[in-house]
Design a protein around this motif. Structure first.
Motif, PDB file in Angstrom:
ATOM      1  N   PHE A  46      -4.935  -4.982  10.958  1.00 23.91           N
ATOM      2  CA  PHE A  46      -5.291  -6.313  10.440  1.00 23.91           C
ATOM      3  C   PHE A  46      -6.655  -6.741  10.983  1.00 23.91           C
ATOM      4  CE2 PHE A  46      -0.652  -6.526   9.810  1.00 23.91           C
ATOM      5  CZ  PHE A  46      -0.624  -6.957   8.500  1.00 23.91           C
ATOM      6  N   ASP A  97       4.518   1.699  -0.610  1.00 24.44           N
ATOM      7  CA  ASP A  97       5.625   1.937  -1.525  1.00 24.44           C
ATOM      8  C   ASP A  97       5.633   0.899  -2.638  1.00 24.44           C
ATOM      9  OD1 ASP A  97       6.334  -0.227  -0.060  1.00 24.44           O
ATOM     10  OD2 ASP A  97       8.200   0.582   0.715  1.00 24.44           O
ATOM     11  N   PHE A 139       0.792  -1.227   0.000  1.00 31.26           N
ATOM     12  CA  PHE A 139       0.000   0.000   0.000  1.00 31.26           C
ATOM     13  C   PHE A 139       0.822   1.272   0.000  1.00 31.26           C
ATOM     14  CE2 PHE A 139       0.098   1.958   4.196  1.00 31.26           C
ATOM     15  CZ  PHE A 139       0.665   0.974   4.979  1.00 31.26           C
ATOM     16  N   LEU A 184       6.469  -6.395  19.105  1.00 31.85           N
ATOM     17  CA  LEU A 184       6.751  -5.711  17.838  1.00 31.85           C
ATOM     18  C   LEU A 184       5.487  -4.945  17.454  1.00 31.85           C
ATOM     19  CD1 LEU A 184       8.286  -5.238  15.159  1.00 31.85           C
ATOM     20  CD2 LEU A 184       7.775  -7.569  14.520  1.00 31.85           C
ATOM     21  N   ARG A 188       8.235  -1.602  13.312  1.00 34.28           N
ATOM     22  CA  ARG A 188       8.408  -1.899  11.884  1.00 34.28           C
ATOM     23  C   ARG A 188       8.048  -0.634  11.113  1.00 34.28           C
ATOM     24  NH1 ARG A 188       5.128  -3.473   7.695  1.00 34.28           N
ATOM     25  NH2 ARG A 188       5.968  -5.007   6.239  1.00 34.28           N
ATOM     26  N   GLY A 212       3.763  -2.615  14.302  1.00 38.52           N
ATOM     27  CA  GLY A 212       3.848  -2.152  12.921  1.00 38.52           C
ATOM     28  C   GLY A 212       2.668  -1.258  12.602  1.00 38.52           C
ATOM     29  N   ILE A 225       1.508 -12.597  14.855  1.00 37.41           N
ATOM     30  CA  ILE A 225       0.722 -11.365  14.687  1.00 37.41           C
ATOM     31  C   ILE A 225      -0.758 -11.692  14.795  1.00 37.41           C
ATOM     32  CG2 ILE A 225       0.246  -9.431  13.119  1.00 37.41           C
ATOM     33  CD1 ILE A 225       2.912 -10.113  11.748  1.00 37.41           C
TER      34      ILE A 225
HETATM   35  N1  HH2 Z   1       2.090  -4.932   8.681  1.00 40.34           N
HETATM   36  C1  HH2 Z   1       2.213  -5.200   7.370  1.00 40.34           C
HETATM   37  C2  HH2 Z   1       3.028  -6.241   6.940  1.00 40.34           C
HETATM   38  N2  HH2 Z   1       3.732  -6.974   7.827  1.00 40.34           N
HETATM   39  N3  HH2 Z   1       4.396  -7.428  10.037  1.00 40.34           N
HETATM   40  C3  HH2 Z   1       4.308  -7.157  11.335  1.00 40.34           C
HETATM   41  N4  HH2 Z   1       5.028  -7.874  12.229  1.00 40.34           N
HETATM   42  N5  HH2 Z   1       3.488  -6.179  11.827  1.00 40.34           N
HETATM   43  C4  HH2 Z   1       2.733  -5.417  10.987  1.00 40.34           C
HETATM   44  O1  HH2 Z   1       1.979  -4.544  11.483  1.00 40.34           O
HETATM   45  C5  HH2 Z   1       2.803  -5.666   9.581  1.00 40.34           C
HETATM   46  C6  HH2 Z   1       3.653  -6.713   9.142  1.00 40.34           C
HETATM   47  C7  HH2 Z   1       1.452  -4.378   6.354  1.00 40.34           C
HETATM   48  O2  HH2 Z   1       1.837  -4.827   5.096  1.00 40.34           O
HETATM   49  P1  HH2 Z   1       1.646  -4.206   3.654  1.00 40.34           P
HETATM   50  O3  HH2 Z   1       0.217  -3.854   3.485  1.00 40.34           O
HETATM   51  O4  HH2 Z   1       2.228  -5.142   2.670  1.00 40.34           O
HETATM   52  O5  HH2 Z   1       2.430  -2.888   3.659  1.00 40.34           O
HETATM   53  P2  HH2 Z   1       3.860  -2.545   4.174  1.00 40.34           P
HETATM   54  O6  HH2 Z   1       4.679  -3.793   4.080  1.00 40.34           O
HETATM   55  O7  HH2 Z   1       4.312  -1.442   3.239  1.00 40.34           O
HETATM   56  O8  HH2 Z   1       3.698  -2.079   5.587  1.00 40.34           O
END
Ligand code: HH2
Length: 270
Positions: free
Chosen positions: A179, A18, A16, A204, A246, A206, A128
């Motif tokens: 999520f 990059d 989303f 962790l 993250r 993110g 997660i």
């Molecule tokens: N969020 C994303 C991906 N991996 N891993 C952890 N441990 N925690 C998170 O909150 C987490 C994660 C979101 O992924 P995506 O939508 O692919 O975007 P981006 O990787 O640019 O954050």
């Protein structure tokens, strides 16, 4: 203690924030060097986007995306690598190529052999919380008590991992901001991060550039305009005792964390 910085290295055409920017091994390596120079402690390599409504990726393609990059980073840089995948076959290939950590949004629940694979690999594992699955998780997420439900889920998954043979000291927990969560759910989790840090495993968090920031700042429709909100979360995570954050913007987050920590110590390092 401030949290370690996990720099995000997306090898996906549709992430989303990059997505689509890294199209070659050279570009991936260049970005890895940048993230390390900016202060990343760990690089999180992902070959499948987990954003809401993302298209699933076949495991052969995912392996082909991530393994050459992991190998090249191993050759050129001295930094632990995390593999962001829900597929045991991808985790296996990534760890064989040198990855140190398996970062799994399904908390080792995607495949019947996820738990056993994590135990055999002996790598660090991030569990997660996610409600539902990426394609539909944001449709109508509901909880009675989001903080307690996420805490209880994470504790149960940690116990399941330990029972399957994953060493306790290798397990990390992540409440899974975005999520299967509404704005109110995300804020409740972020306001109670100390509850998750108290579960007895490194925490962790993110939240970098995630959609809930736009819900609070309508001008931030472009994910790249969410740096301020992302830093606000990193500071909250640090103050709650998180072990790692993250992030996309490593340099800026590192500076914010150093200053925040210095303030909390009352300038003791002057
Ligand atoms: N969020 C994303 C991906 N991996 N891993 C952890 N441990 N925690 C998170 O909150 C987490 C994660 C979101 O992924 P995506 O939508 O692919 O975007 P981006 O990787 O640019 O954050």
């Amino acid at each position: 203690m401030r949290p370690r910085l996990m720099g995000i290295l997306n090898l996906t055409p549709d992430s989303f924030s990059d997505g689509g920017r890294i199209e070659s091994l050279e570009a991936a390596l260049h970005r890895a060097h940048e993230l390390v120079a900016q202060g990343a402690d760990v690089l999180d390599v992902g070959g499948e986007s987990t954003r809401p409504r993302a298209e699933p990726v076949d495991e052969i393609l995912e392996i082909a995306r991530v393994v050459p990059v992991i190998r090249a980073i191993q050759d050129e840089l001295d930094i632990p690598i995390s593999i962001d995948t829900m597929k045991p076959a991808v985790a296996k290939a990534a760890v064989a190529a040198g990855a140190w950590m398996w970062n799994d949004i399904t908390a080792l629940g995607f495949a019947p052999d996820s738990l056993a694979t994590a135990a055999t690999l002996g790598c660090e594992v991030v569990l997660i919380h996610m409600q539902g699955e990426p394609a539909t998780m944001q449709d109508d997420p509901r909880y009675e008590d989001v903080v307690e439900e996420v805490a209880s889920f994470l504790s149960k998954r940690a116990q399941a991992a330990i029972a399957a043979g994953v060493p306790r000291e290798r397990i990390w927990l992540d409440p899974g901001i975005g999520f299967g969560k509404t704005l109110a759910h995300n804020l409740a989790l972020l306001a109670n991060l100390d509850r998750f840090a108290a579960l007895g495993f490194p925490l962790l968090v993110g939240a970098s550039r995630k959609g809930f920031i736009r819900a609070l700042d309508r001008d931030a429709s472009d994910p790249q305009d969410r740096l301020g909100g992302s830093i606000a979360v990193a500071l909250a995570a640090s103050r709650a005792g998180a072990a790692m954050v993250r992030v996309h913007d490593v340099r800026e987050t590192a500076q914010a964390l150093v200053v925040d920590e210095a303030i909390r110590r009352g300038g003791a390092d002057d």
